[in-house]
Design a protein around this motif. Structure first.
Motif, PDB file in Angstrom:
ATOM      1  N   GLU B  48      39.091  26.732  38.484  1.00 29.49           N
ATOM      2  CA  GLU B  48      39.535  25.320  39.299  1.00 29.49           C
ATOM      3  C   GLU B  48      37.801  24.729  39.762  1.00 29.49           C
ATOM      4  OE1 GLU B  48      42.053  26.832  42.859  1.00 29.49           O
ATOM      5  OE2 GLU B  48      41.769  25.013  43.190  1.00 29.49           O
ATOM      6  N   ARG B  62      47.117  24.765  41.600  1.00 27.84           N
ATOM      7  CA  ARG B  62      47.513  25.249  43.153  1.00 27.84           C
ATOM      8  C   ARG B  62      48.854  25.746  43.085  1.00 27.84           C
ATOM      9  NH1 ARG B  62      45.046  20.503  44.667  1.00 27.84           N
ATOM     10  NH2 ARG B  62      46.444  18.674  43.336  1.00 27.84           N
ATOM     11  N   GLU B  65      48.058  29.238  41.346  1.00 27.17           N
ATOM     12  CA  GLU B  65      47.254  30.147  43.276  1.00 27.17           C
ATOM     13  C   GLU B  65      48.832  30.456  43.994  1.00 27.17           C
ATOM     14  OE1 GLU B  65      45.022  30.830  43.224  1.00 27.17           O
ATOM     15  OE2 GLU B  65      45.580  31.847  45.732  1.00 27.17           O
ATOM     16  N   THR B 105      44.598  32.250  51.151  1.00 28.40           N
ATOM     17  CA  THR B 105      45.528  31.396  50.613  1.00 28.40           C
ATOM     18  C   THR B 105      46.530  31.269  51.588  1.00 28.40           C
ATOM     19  OG1 THR B 105      45.520  32.143  48.511  1.00 28.40           O
ATOM     20  CG2 THR B 105      46.946  30.513  48.749  1.00 28.40           C
ATOM     21  N   ARG B 124      38.094  29.292  49.728  1.00 24.05           N
ATOM     22  CA  ARG B 124      38.112  29.511  47.872  1.00 24.05           C
ATOM     23  C   ARG B 124      37.995  30.721  46.910  1.00 24.05           C
ATOM     24  NH1 ARG B 124      39.532  25.064  45.231  1.00 24.05           N
ATOM     25  NH2 ARG B 124      39.920  23.179  47.515  1.00 24.05           N
TER      26      ARG B 124
END
Lengths: 273, 273, 273, 273
Positions: B48, B62, B65, B105, B124
């Motif tokens: 990413e 995403r 994730e 997250t 992140r």
């Protein structure tokens, strides 16, 4: 049919000894000739990659290349013929290496018309794997390989540690320095961290901020101290293997691993002298 | 309430075994699945950060994730549920690592409106600490950690020496070379000295005067010889720990130095067990 | 005159214990305070060298500097007063270090009018030698220093080898590459050879010709293999010293260095237990 | 004819002792003077290569050079005269080194008219080989050389491994990076691979593609772990040689493992003498 010689062994048997063993004078001569051929053929591939040499001596190079290929092809077929289980040899590490050292040259004959230049380039360079043919002739590698094999659990721990530290340090540098110092993404950061922790230090990417330099210092010191780990592991392992090998075997049961002052065998309990 | 199974253990007990131990087949399967999840989730964070990949596969990233986050959240809650002392696990190293691998997250959901871009960036990257979840599964680290722990006094001496030499060498270079060679302040000089003594050698700052080059040579030789110190310390320590582990004393005469498979004492010949 | 306290020791005697030993609680407290003072004073000198910090916090720095100088002056005078032989202490390594850590600040008061800026600069940086005051407090260095001392003959051989190879390689590179690669004189060549053989590799001077690159490869491989030499020497020495120290002493004559299974003392021949 | 002195030895005999041994005070004085002459003469050649020093002190340098040459010529002739077998000495390593340390200066007298400048340059630099005259005076090198000699088989394995990996890695980088990163031919690629695997890391050629950086990381980690191999080998060898040297067997019971100062056997208690 195989002709039986005066000492009761077939011709194939004698050729196997020459090609696969190095104990007889003929076998040793065969090995020396082969080593020279391997060395020279690798040198030709290496020199061919230098533009000016390739331009001037192109024809000579191609002629030599075909001579080596034919010699190695004969060697490969001879090995297939004399070995007891040709299938097993062909699938073994050395069998594949022997095949790969002749195949590219033949494929280059077929490829040109149909394929792109890049394929030719790859085939050309695949001939470099001939260098692996040399490994067969290196004796004494067994103790080292065994020491590494016996230490594999600890070496795994060591590499896991190195990679974990590199991943975290690389991410931190990407966060701290960002684009400025050339840390354009996490993979680049990890590449830089590995270059740093191994004390390689190319200098293509370097920290520019104070915090980045502090992290670099810590990473360099860690790497510097961490070299001790594989060394310590391997030294302890080699010492142990050497001790095992050099200690006296028990005269009754043949077990090794006795200290020099041992009086009784540690396995069968009988007196040592 | 906990259902009691046929072998008299509660379901929680069986789940604890699967999640926390690696001895049963189910426990080993659980570990393998978890290791793959950790590896893949770290890979996604790494990829990413590469601008072009992030631009093209943003939505996929995403989605993945969130799948990883939910999986690790279930794992964290399961660990909290099955463990005997949830409070102690939550405050332990692995408990914190497990929490930190899901928290960022969730925080990113809350943050955007109120906070700046930099916070998002840090959150992140904090997901990279998931790599620490892997450490739990590395066996065999105990001998190494013990060797390092036993040598801590000597390793402290070693690092004090390295830092003292670096501080003095960095100051001298700042005095000798000054601005010309890039030694703009003492901290920069110390950074350079550490890069030099660890034989890292980025080359971003290099001496330009003869005296500076002489000092660099001395520092490099010192560093080169000094690598021997942690290695010597750790090797001696590992050898000693290995020797301790392999030598049981004879129950009859008390002599040490037996290999782990010894059945008879090497000195008095009596049985070892 | 010295006041005699209840336990029959003079006040000077008690102060000596606090200042020079670390066994009593008061002595340990004194050491800790001193270590903090040394660390902070070094940090102030380091930060003062950064132009922007020096510009903004100049007055604070100067005030702190004088506080440290006064504290170290009191420490120096106290040491001179309590020690039994002040002359011997003043001429000892630590005596000189203690004096040098206060002298520059006083000299800076005198110098400005008469001397050049360069002298001030040198005096400023001489305060960095305060870092050497720390060495006194590092315990456990004795085994390492003894190992290095016992190996001095072999370490000399090692450095002679390194320098001889570097001198010859540097001269050859000056001959082969000359001005082109930056090898402008033999001293520069030797500097480069030392940077290369220690695997430092700044990259400020690099070979450009094929022959130069071949020589560089040989030198790098030599350096890489040669790291083994000091490590091997020191590891063997540390192992031996450790073995000496950990073995049991003879109950009759106190001699060390017995193997764990020794029954009779190797010196006086009496039974060990 | 040789004059016979009072102690029955010829003058030549006494001179041999002074020139070839270091046991007598005169012999040691001779060695010290010679070491100074060698050191100074090497220093003069080194300084002569620095353009500005050579321009200013040219005449002084030439005068000193002739003084050293004459001194070393006398030394060479004296060695030839006093030694029992002059022919064998002249063909020995040190005999050739002694000759080569005077020959270039004489050849420079003859060469100028007929030869090119490059020859003069080579002759000038050949005087640097005088540094090899020093090797004669380094004692204690025997244990190290024996350890290296005993490990030669393993060291060969190690270098074969290093070269094989470098050849393959260099070829792969030439294929992956090509001209872009500066990998213009396979020899350049191999040079880069050796610089990388030895953790030298000049940074003159660096990978620019992701795949190239991955391969670099693997190569750096390999090199980092592989340093352990020569170290492990040599440490085990030095420990063994040291142990051999320190352990005499007991004349009564044959037990090994005694320190050199042991008077009584650690096992049976009888005198060792």
């Amino acid at each position: 049919m195989d002709e039986i010689s005066s000492d009761g062994r077939s011709r194939r048997e004698r050729w196997r000894e020459i090609i696969f063993e190095a104990e007889t004078p003929a076998g040793r001569r065969f090995d020396v000739v082969l080593l020279w051929l391997i060395g020279l053929s690798v040198l030709v591939v290496v020199l061919e990659s230098v533009p000016e040499i390739s331009r001037r001596h192109g024809t000579l190079m191609r002629t030599l290349e075909w001579m080596f290929t034919i010699a190695f092809s004969i060697e490969y077929l001879a090995r297939l013929y004399v070995v007891r289980r040709p299938g097993r040899y062909a699938r073994s590490f050395y069998g594949i290496v022997d095949l790969l050292s002749v195949l590219p040259t033949y494929l280059m004959l077929v490829a040109p018309g149909a394929q792109a230049l890049q394929v030719i380039r790859v085939l050309r360079l695949m001939r470099m794997f001939r260098v692996l043919k040399m490994v067969r002739h290196v004796s004494g590698a067994d103790l080292l390989l065994r020491a590494i094999y016996e230490s594999r659990a600890k070496i795994t721990v060591f590499f896991t540690f190195m990679l974990t530290v590199s991943v975290i340090a690389g991410t931190l540098m990407y966060l701290i320095e960002g684009e400025k110092g050339g840390y354009s993404s996490i993979p680049t950061g990890i590449y830089w961290a590995i270059v740093t922790i191994t004390t390689l230090g190319f200098g293509d990417i370097t920290p520019t901020t104070g915090l980045g330099q502090l992290l670099t210092s810590l990473l360099a010191l860690t790497g510097f101290a961490v070299i001790a780990v594989p060394t310590g592991i391997l030294t302890a392992e080699i010492s142990k293997l050497e001790a095992d090998r050099t200690s006296d075997a028990c005269p009754s049961c043949g077990v090794h691993g006795h200290l020099p002052d041992a009086k009784y065998c540690r396995r069968c309990g009988s007196r040592m002298e």
